[in-house]
Design a protein around this motif. Structure first.
Motif, PDB file in Angstrom:
ATOM      1  N   VAL A  89       0.826  -1.200   0.000  1.00 34.07           N
ATOM      2  CA  VAL A  89       0.000   0.000   0.000  1.00 34.07           C
ATOM      3  C   VAL A  89       0.855   1.243   0.000  1.00 34.07           C
ATOM      4  CG1 VAL A  89      -1.780   1.269   1.284  1.00 34.07           C
ATOM      5  CG2 VAL A  89      -1.848  -1.219   1.176  1.00 34.07           C
ATOM      6  N   GLU A  90       2.077   1.131   0.490  1.00 31.17           N
ATOM      7  CA  GLU A  90       2.954   2.285   0.546  1.00 31.17           C
ATOM      8  C   GLU A  90       3.592   2.596  -0.811  1.00 31.17           C
ATOM      9  OE1 GLU A  90       3.218   4.235   3.094  1.00 31.17           O
ATOM     10  OE2 GLU A  90       1.788   2.962   4.200  1.00 31.17           O
ATOM     11  N   GLU A  95       3.445   3.997  -4.203  1.00 31.13           N
ATOM     12  CA  GLU A  95       2.521   4.990  -4.745  1.00 31.13           C
ATOM     13  C   GLU A  95       1.849   4.507  -6.027  1.00 31.13           C
ATOM     14  OE1 GLU A  95       0.443   8.520  -4.571  1.00 31.13           O
ATOM     15  OE2 GLU A  95       1.827   7.663  -3.104  1.00 31.13           O
ATOM     16  N   LYS A 107      -1.042   1.919  -5.518  1.00 25.03           N
ATOM     17  CA  LYS A 107      -2.206   2.210  -4.699  1.00 25.03           C
ATOM     18  C   LYS A 107      -3.472   2.087  -5.543  1.00 25.03           C
ATOM     19  CE  LYS A 107       0.024   5.402  -1.476  1.00 25.03           C
ATOM     20  NZ  LYS A 107       0.049   6.787  -0.947  1.00 25.03           N
TER      21      LYS A 107
END
Length: 384
Positions: A11-12, A14, A17
């Protein structure tokens, strides 16, 4: 790229996402929908579907994720790329349909219009008739001979026994090209034996006969078709440029009987069997004895003579049609060409092809033959 890291939270990342993938997908779909034509669509495809597109770069980041995170990220990217490809295929199909519809309108062909608005040409009847005449004599063993249209006076007059004071040598009948060069020489010098004289546009194709006798050893059998020039006004029955065909035969023992038989065969070949011919005494400088050759009218066969109720346009109810002059080659002509007049004799004849075409096809005005109007030539067809 970094090595796999099981503790790394996808999720981190970018680019991976969910909201970022949705943004790239929506941006690509919007660009595809806005493409106005196929050329613009190709540019959009390169930007949003190619190897350097945002979704393609995001897809590369999946390899750096820990194993347990790859499946979810790959599913999100794959669904986004599938949506973009689906939108691209749909838009391409739509634009191709628009292009095809536009082409059908812009390049439409009205099949109800005439297909032959540009009329086909046709072979000129003078050429066709000249070739048919030549074919008759080639089949008899004659050779087609040609010569220059700008001719030395010696070939055109002197060698043919036409005297210096003959009316045909005056400006009344002959086109003289020039009588001398700028250096004082005569332009005819070197073009013929002896005193070559001036240069003229040939007034008949007889110079070709002279050249044939000079170039060949007897026996000589040649047919000489070609264009000739005389100072006549252009009207319904005359033209300053017209076509002649002449024949020459030189061999041992030739007589007027051979000439008559040759002319009879020509008439039968061109006009049909059963037509009579006759020879009327005449005078020509280059033949002795000389005659005018007539043939029986091939339309009325003489039946219109003395019958005012059934006139014949072809022969003017005279029963005969004049073809041209003929005779035995004058011994002086043979001698001028280096032929032994005591051993050899010859015969010759000539006639105008335009005149032959006029009474053969009921052409009333000779000007129709030279004006280049396809409406005159087309009825004669493309006969070869």
């Amino acid at each position: 790229m970094s090595a796999p890291n099981k503790s790394y939270d996808p999720v981190e990342v970018e680019a991976l996402k969910p909201e970022e993938i949705e943004r790239m997908r929506d941006e690509a779909v919007a660009a595809i929908a806005a493409a106005p034509d196929l050329e613009a669509l190709r540019e959009v495809k390169a930007a949003h579907v190619g190897d350097r597109s945002p979704l393609a770069l995001a897809n590369r980041e999946i390899g750096a994720l820990p194993p347990h995170a790859k499946a979810d990220a790959g599913k999100r990217v794959g669904q986004a790329r599938g949506a973009v490809n689906k939108a691209l295929a749909a838009r391409q199909e739509e634009l191709e349909a628009e292009r095809d519809a536009r082409v059908l309108v812009e390049e439409a062909v009205d099949v109800t219009l005439p297909y032959d608005r540009v009329p086909a040409g046709a072979r000129h009847p003078l050429t066709t008739l000249a070739d048919r005449i030549a074919d008759v004599f080639v089949a008899m063993g004659y050779e087609v001979a040609e010569g220059p249209e700008v001719e030395a006076e010696w070939y055109n007059f002197d060698a043919l026994n036409i005297a210096k004071d003959h009316p045909a040598r005056t400006m009344q009948d002959t086109f003289f090209v020039n009588t001398g060069g700028g250096d004082g020489t005569r332009l005819g010098d070197g073009l013929g034996p002896g005193d070559s004289g001036d240069v003229v546009l040939r007034t008949h194709t007889s110079p070709v006969q002279i050249r044939s006798m000079l170039d060949r050893e007897p026996p000589v059998y040649v047919i000489c078709p070609g264009r000739v020039y005389r100072t006549d006004e252009l009207d319904a029955t005359h033209t300053p440029v017209f076509n002649q065909v002449e024949l020459l035969a030189v061999d041992e023992g030739l007589t007027m009987a051979d000439l008559k038989g040759t002319l009879d065969h020509m008439v039968r070949s061109l006009f049909g069997e059963g037509l009579k011919t006759r020879l009327r005494p005449n005078y020509f400088p280059f033949t002795e004895p000389s005659a005018e050759m007539d043939m029986e009218c091939y339309v009325c066969h003489g039946a219109s003579v003395g019958d005012p109720d059934n006139p014949c346009r072809t022969c003017s109810s005279e029963g005969w049609i004049e073809l041209g002059g003929c005779g035995m080659v004058n011994p002086r002509v043979l001698t001028a060409c280096g032929v032994d007049a005591d051993k050899y004799s010859g015969f010759a004849f000539g006639f105008g092809i335009e005149r032959l075409l006029m009474f053969r096809h009921n052409v009333e005005d000779m000007r129709d033959m030279v004006e280049g109007d396809v409406r005159f030539t087309r009825p004669f067809g493309m006969e070869i």
